[in-house]
Design a protein around this motif. Structure first.
Motif, PDB file in Angstrom:
ATOM      1  N   MET A 107     -13.768 -20.369   9.559  1.00 10.44           N
ATOM      2  CA  MET A 107     -15.065 -20.917   9.936  1.00 10.44           C
ATOM      3  C   MET A 107     -14.928 -22.360   9.930  1.00 10.44           C
ATOM      4  O   MET A 107     -14.527 -22.976   8.934  1.00 10.44           O
ATOM      5  N   SER A 108     -15.186 -23.007  10.987  1.00  7.32           N
ATOM      6  CA  SER A 108     -15.071 -24.372  11.125  1.00  7.32           C
ATOM      7  C   SER A 108     -16.066 -25.284  11.258  1.00  7.32           C
ATOM      8  O   SER A 108     -17.441 -25.038  11.498  1.00  7.32           O
ATOM      9  N   VAL A 109     -15.975 -26.410  10.574  1.00  6.57           N
ATOM     10  CA  VAL A 109     -16.974 -27.434  10.420  1.00  6.57           C
ATOM     11  C   VAL A 109     -16.801 -28.346  11.158  1.00  6.57           C
ATOM     12  O   VAL A 109     -15.569 -29.047  10.964  1.00  6.57           O
ATOM     13  N   LEU A 110     -17.342 -29.026  11.912  1.00  7.99           N
ATOM     14  CA  LEU A 110     -17.339 -30.444  12.895  1.00  7.99           C
ATOM     15  C   LEU A 110     -18.206 -31.443  12.342  1.00  7.99           C
ATOM     16  O   LEU A 110     -19.225 -31.504  12.031  1.00  7.99           O
ATOM     17  N   LEU A 111     -17.496 -32.438  11.916  1.00  7.57           N
ATOM     18  CA  LEU A 111     -18.119 -33.741  11.259  1.00  7.57           C
ATOM     19  C   LEU A 111     -18.160 -34.469  12.235  1.00  7.57           C
ATOM     20  O   LEU A 111     -17.297 -35.069  13.017  1.00  7.57           O
ATOM     21  N   ILE A 112     -19.611 -35.097  12.811  1.00  3.24           N
ATOM     22  CA  ILE A 112     -19.673 -35.953  13.973  1.00  3.24           C
ATOM     23  C   ILE A 112     -20.031 -37.362  13.191  1.00  3.24           C
ATOM     24  O   ILE A 112     -21.146 -37.445  12.548  1.00  3.24           O
ATOM     25  N   ALA A 113     -19.345 -38.466  13.503  1.00  2.00           N
ATOM     26  CA  ALA A 113     -19.645 -39.765  13.097  1.00  2.00           C
ATOM     27  C   ALA A 113     -20.301 -40.353  14.333  1.00  2.00           C
ATOM     28  O   ALA A 113     -19.678 -40.683  15.358  1.00  2.00           O
ATOM     29  N   GLY A 114     -21.549 -40.684  14.026  1.00  2.00           N
ATOM     30  CA  GLY A 114     -22.292 -41.582  15.004  1.00  2.00           C
ATOM     31  C   GLY A 114     -22.600 -42.796  14.841  1.00  2.00           C
ATOM     32  O   GLY A 114     -23.667 -43.361  15.455  1.00  2.00           O
ATOM     33  N   SER A 115     -21.656 -43.461  14.344  1.00  2.00           N
ATOM     34  CA  SER A 115     -21.744 -45.019  13.963  1.00  2.00           C
ATOM     35  C   SER A 115     -21.100 -45.721  14.941  1.00  2.00           C
ATOM     36  O   SER A 115     -19.694 -45.308  15.248  1.00  2.00           O
ATOM     37  N   PRO A 116     -21.280 -46.784  15.506  1.00  2.00           N
ATOM     38  CA  PRO A 116     -20.439 -47.481  16.372  1.00  2.00           C
ATOM     39  C   PRO A 116     -19.585 -48.403  15.631  1.00  2.00           C
ATOM     40  O   PRO A 116     -18.288 -48.822  16.109  1.00  2.00           O
TER      41      PRO A 116
END
Length: 196
Positions: free
Chosen positions: A1-10
């Motif tokens: 089971m995978s978890v994707l961490l999305i960083a939305g900072s420039p």
């Protein structure tokens, strides 16, 4: 089971990225497969021009498709999530989060921007057909300490909230314990007794 961490900072060093990293470290302790997507590292022109065929965009969209859980972190600017995150979310298919559990994270300068999670980000996540959106975690700049060498720590109360969110992800979504079979054994009609 995978978890994707999305960083939305420039920014390369940001409090929202530090908050996201703390979630990733806690998940890794449970042997959960964690991958990261730094939106700022995608091809800028491809993002701005919505170039769906660009290799970096294709890879990023596939990462979202492959994940069971998505954790999204963003700084709050002008009472909304970052423009970088907005541009990326616009590139996802209409059902890009279908069947996925999402944990939104945000950081901002003051508690006054806390509602950005519910009023700005949550509607977009719902529009992308997320199966479940967990209660978001909002942190002020004073609750996330980023050190010059890049390390970071969380305030005690924030660390407790992150621990609770990770516990929910692990125990209810990623590694749920099987429930005992609550069904009854079949009963033959001849064994049924009625009283009137």
């Amino acid at each position: 089971m995978s978890v994707l961490l999305i960083a939305g900072s420039p920014s390369h060093t940001s409090r929202s990225a530090a908050l996201l990293e703390s979630v990733g470290k806690r998940l890794a302790k449970h042997q959960i497969e964690v991958t990261q997507l730094q939106i700022r590292d995608l091809d800028a022109q491809a993002l701005i021009h919505a170039d769906f065929a660009h290799p970096s965009i294709v890879r990023a969209v596939q990462q979202v498709a492959d994940a069971k859980v998505v954790v999204i972190a963003t700084p709050v600017y002008k009472a909304a999530y970052s423009g970088v995150l907005k541009v990326f979310l616009d590139l996802l298919p209409q059902t890009g989060l279908k069947g996925k559990t999402v944990l939104p994270l945000a950081t901002g300068g003051s508690p006054h921007h806390m509602l950005a999670l519910d009023y700005a980000l949550r509607p977009v996540l719902q529009a992308l057909a997320a199966k479940q959106i967990l209660p978001g975690i909002y942190a002020t700049d004073a609750q996330v300490f980023v050190l010059p060498e890049g390390a970071s720590t969380l305030s005690t109360d924030l660390a407790v909230r992150v621990d609770e969110a990770v516990h929910v992800l692990v125990s209810e979504v990623l590694l749920p314990k099987p429930h005992a079979d609550a069904s009854f054994a079949p009963v033959h009609f001849s064994q049924v007794r009625c009283s009137v």
